[in-house]
Motif scaffolding. Structure first.
Motif, short mmCIF file in Angstrom:
data_model
loop_
_atom_site.label_atom_id
_atom_site.label_comp_id
_atom_site.label_asym_id
_atom_site.label_seq_id
_atom_site.Cartn_x
_atom_site.Cartn_y
_atom_site.Cartn_z
N LEU A 19 0.88 -1.17 0.00
CA LEU A 19 0.00 0.00 0.00
C LEU A 19 0.91 1.21 0.00
CD1 LEU A 19 -2.92 -0.54 2.54
CD2 LEU A 19 -2.82 -1.06 0.13
N LEU A 20 0.75 2.10 -0.97
CA LEU A 20 1.66 3.23 -1.12
C LEU A 20 1.39 4.32 -0.08
CD1 LEU A 20 2.04 3.56 -5.00
CD2 LEU A 20 3.42 2.28 -3.38
N SER A 21 2.22 5.37 -0.16
CA SER A 21 2.33 6.30 0.98
C SER A 21 1.05 7.09 1.30
CB SER A 21 3.48 7.27 0.75
OG SER A 21 3.31 7.96 -0.46
N THR A 22 0.31 7.55 0.31
CA THR A 22 -0.90 8.31 0.62
C THR A 22 -1.97 7.36 1.17
OG1 THR A 22 -0.53 10.11 -0.92
CG2 THR A 22 -2.83 9.62 -0.39
N SER A 43 12.14 -0.88 -2.45
CA SER A 43 11.95 0.07 -1.36
C SER A 43 11.76 1.45 -2.00
CB SER A 43 13.15 0.01 -0.41
OG SER A 43 12.92 0.82 0.71
N SER A 44 11.98 2.52 -1.25
CA SER A 44 11.49 3.80 -1.75
C SER A 44 12.22 4.98 -1.13
CB SER A 44 10.00 3.89 -1.38
OG SER A 44 9.54 5.20 -1.43
N ILE A 45 12.19 6.13 -1.83
CA ILE A 45 12.68 7.38 -1.22
C ILE A 45 11.87 7.74 0.02
CG2 ILE A 45 13.78 8.60 -3.15
CD1 ILE A 45 11.00 9.99 -3.56
N MET A 57 3.73 5.97 7.36
CA MET A 57 3.64 4.55 7.69
C MET A 57 4.35 3.73 6.60
SD MET A 57 2.91 2.13 9.59
CE MET A 57 1.64 1.90 10.80
N TYR A 58 4.09 4.10 5.35
CA TYR A 58 4.70 3.39 4.21
C TYR A 58 6.23 3.44 4.29
CZ TYR A 58 6.04 2.84 -0.76
OH TYR A 58 6.62 2.46 -1.94
N GLY A 59 6.77 4.64 4.60
CA GLY A 59 8.22 4.79 4.70
C GLY A 59 8.79 3.95 5.84
N GLY A 94 -2.58 5.84 -5.14
CA GLY A 94 -2.30 5.75 -3.72
C GLY A 94 -0.94 6.25 -3.29
N GLY A 95 -0.15 6.77 -4.24
CA GLY A 95 1.17 7.27 -3.87
C GLY A 95 1.15 8.78 -3.70
N THR A 96 2.29 9.34 -3.24
CA THR A 96 2.36 10.79 -3.05
C THR A 96 3.25 11.42 -4.12
OG1 THR A 96 2.24 10.21 -0.70
CG2 THR A 96 2.41 12.53 -1.22
N SER A 97 4.00 10.60 -4.84
CA SER A 97 4.73 11.12 -6.00
C SER A 97 3.83 11.08 -7.25
CB SER A 97 6.00 10.30 -6.25
OG SER A 97 5.68 8.95 -6.51
N ASP A 98 2.57 10.74 -7.06
CA ASP A 98 1.65 10.54 -8.20
C ASP A 98 1.38 11.83 -9.00
OD1 ASP A 98 1.54 8.08 -7.05
OD2 ASP A 98 -0.63 7.98 -6.82
N TYR A 99 1.68 13.00 -8.39
CA TYR A 99 1.33 14.24 -9.10
C TYR A 99 1.98 14.32 -10.48
CZ TYR A 99 5.82 15.87 -7.26
OH TYR A 99 7.15 15.98 -6.94
N SER A 114 9.30 16.07 2.85
CA SER A 114 10.20 15.30 3.72
C SER A 114 11.11 14.36 2.92
CB SER A 114 9.40 14.50 4.75
OG SER A 114 8.83 13.34 4.16
N TRP A 115 10.82 14.20 1.64
CA TRP A 115 11.65 13.33 0.80
C TRP A 115 12.77 14.14 0.16
CZ3 TRP A 115 7.00 10.55 -2.09
CH2 TRP A 115 6.35 9.74 -1.15
N PRO A 116 13.93 13.51 -0.08
CA PRO A 116 15.05 14.27 -0.62
C PRO A 116 14.79 14.79 -2.03
CG PRO A 116 15.59 11.92 -0.44
CD PRO A 116 14.25 12.10 0.18
#
Ligand code: SER
Length: 346
Positions: A83-86, A127-129, A157-159, A207-212, A303-305
């Motif tokens: 389940l992705l971050s959002t 894994s993920s940024i 939670m995802y991170g 469901g992700g936050t990089s989805d934009y 909060s992500w680099p």
């Protein structure tokens, strides 16, 4: 399930997701192993044809995994289900179950498999940024290219789940049941990549936050207006999907002895959201893209680099992206997306 007993197999969870689509397509062309695909949703028809067996079910179902255990000889697991971050922020405990307990189930399955056939099972884990958590924008600016061991303080939670599962994988690979009298033969060969935001020409994430970024591109290609949920100046790393899949396969194929870490950063390009809009508007002149930041989702992306240091991946297993920003849009995304929406775009 069909009868393909004990033919060496690759097991892919989350098979119907964005990465699953691309990975199955490539493996079907290049791998001699059977492909066993698992997803909670039925697999798209095109994909089904490329798999030896397709299982619809949940990685939290013990019975289902027991059946997989008994029917197949698995040599590689691509554990893509998550389940992705959002989405995870709406149901954090459910996300923990899927992302952590699900991974634990798969690690157990892989360990048991290796006991049976005596060879290590490669466990490839995206894994993920999102494992990074930088406290504020001034620090993000100063941080520059973030290295794997820096800022491991995720705020989602995802991170948290991804970071912990990297550790679980390392534990199963190197320290599992370390006090037991019987030494495990084979075991797990755990390899993980921390992916940046991924952009595919054929699928849209959910469901992700990089989805934009992918949403902006796909909406514009279809002539739909798009409200971007982050500010124009927001910057995180991204990658074209074919490079992500190539990276998974490169890491899979790397000799064990060259790997100095269990989780590696990789990246391709880091455009701001405003720069993505500029590029999109060059190709889709009528695109209507507005910026209406959602403070809370924005805070996650902040909060992500802005960039990551991927020198370990480059040095150890020869990682290098094929698509830089211009090539990603010019030779992969725009042609692929135009083809997909042909007749439907403005
Ligand atoms: N793309 C993921 C997300 O946005 C990050 O790995 O959740």
């Amino acid at each position: 399930m069909t009868d393909h007993i004990r033919k060496p197999a690759v097991f892919i969870t989350g098979a119907n997701g964005e990465m699953g689509h691309s990975l199955i397509t490539i493996l079907a062309e290049h791998s001699s192993h059977s492909i066993i695909a698992l997803d909670v949703r039925p697999l798209d028809e095109e994909l089904q044809k490329k798999c030896t067996a397709v299982i619809v079910g949940d990685i939290l179902e013990d019975r289902l995994l027991e059946r997989v255990q008994s029917e197949y000889e698995i040599h590689t697991v691509y554990h893509l289900a998550a389940l992705l971050s959002t989405r995870a922020e709406f149901t954090p405990e459910a996300a923990h179950r899927v992302n952590v307990e699900g991974t634990l189930n798969l690690l157990k399955l892989a360990t048991e498999q290796s006991r049976w056939h005596g060879a290590p099972v490669k466990f490839i884990f995206p894994s993920s940024i999102a494992v990074y958590g930088i406290p504020d924008l001034a620090t993000k600016k100063k941080a520059g290219k973030v290295r794997e061991d820096d800022w491991n303080t995720p705020i989602t939670m995802y991170g948290c789940n991804k970071l912990y599962c990297e550790h679980l994988g390392r534990y199963y690979a190197s320290h599992y049941r370390q006090l037991a009298a019987d030494t495990l033969i084979g075991g797990i060969d755990f390899r993980s990549i921390r992916f940046p935001g991924l952009i595919s020409a054929v699928t849209v994430p959910s469901g992700g936050t990089s989805d934009y970024a992918p949403e902006m591109i796909h909406a514009s290609a279809q002539g739909k207006p798009y409200s971007c949920f982050v500010r124009e100046d927001v910057r995180i790393p991204f990658m074209a999907m074919p490079d992500a899949i190539r990276a998974l396969r490169l890491l899979h194929d790397a000799p064990r002895e060259v790997l100095s870490r269990s989780a590696y950063n990789i990246t391709s390009f880091s455009p701001s959201a405003g720069e993505v809009r500029t590029i999109v508007k060059e190709s889709f002149r009528d695109a209507e893209i507005a910026f209406l930041p959602d403070d809370k989702r924005q805070a996650i992306v902040d909060s992500w680099p802005a960039d990551v240091d991927d020198s370990a991946a480059r040095k150890d297993w020869g990682w290098e992206p094929e698509f830089d920003l211009d090539q990603a849009f010019g030779t992969y995304l725009f042609p692929g997306i135009r083809k997909q929406y042909a007749g439907r775009s403005r």
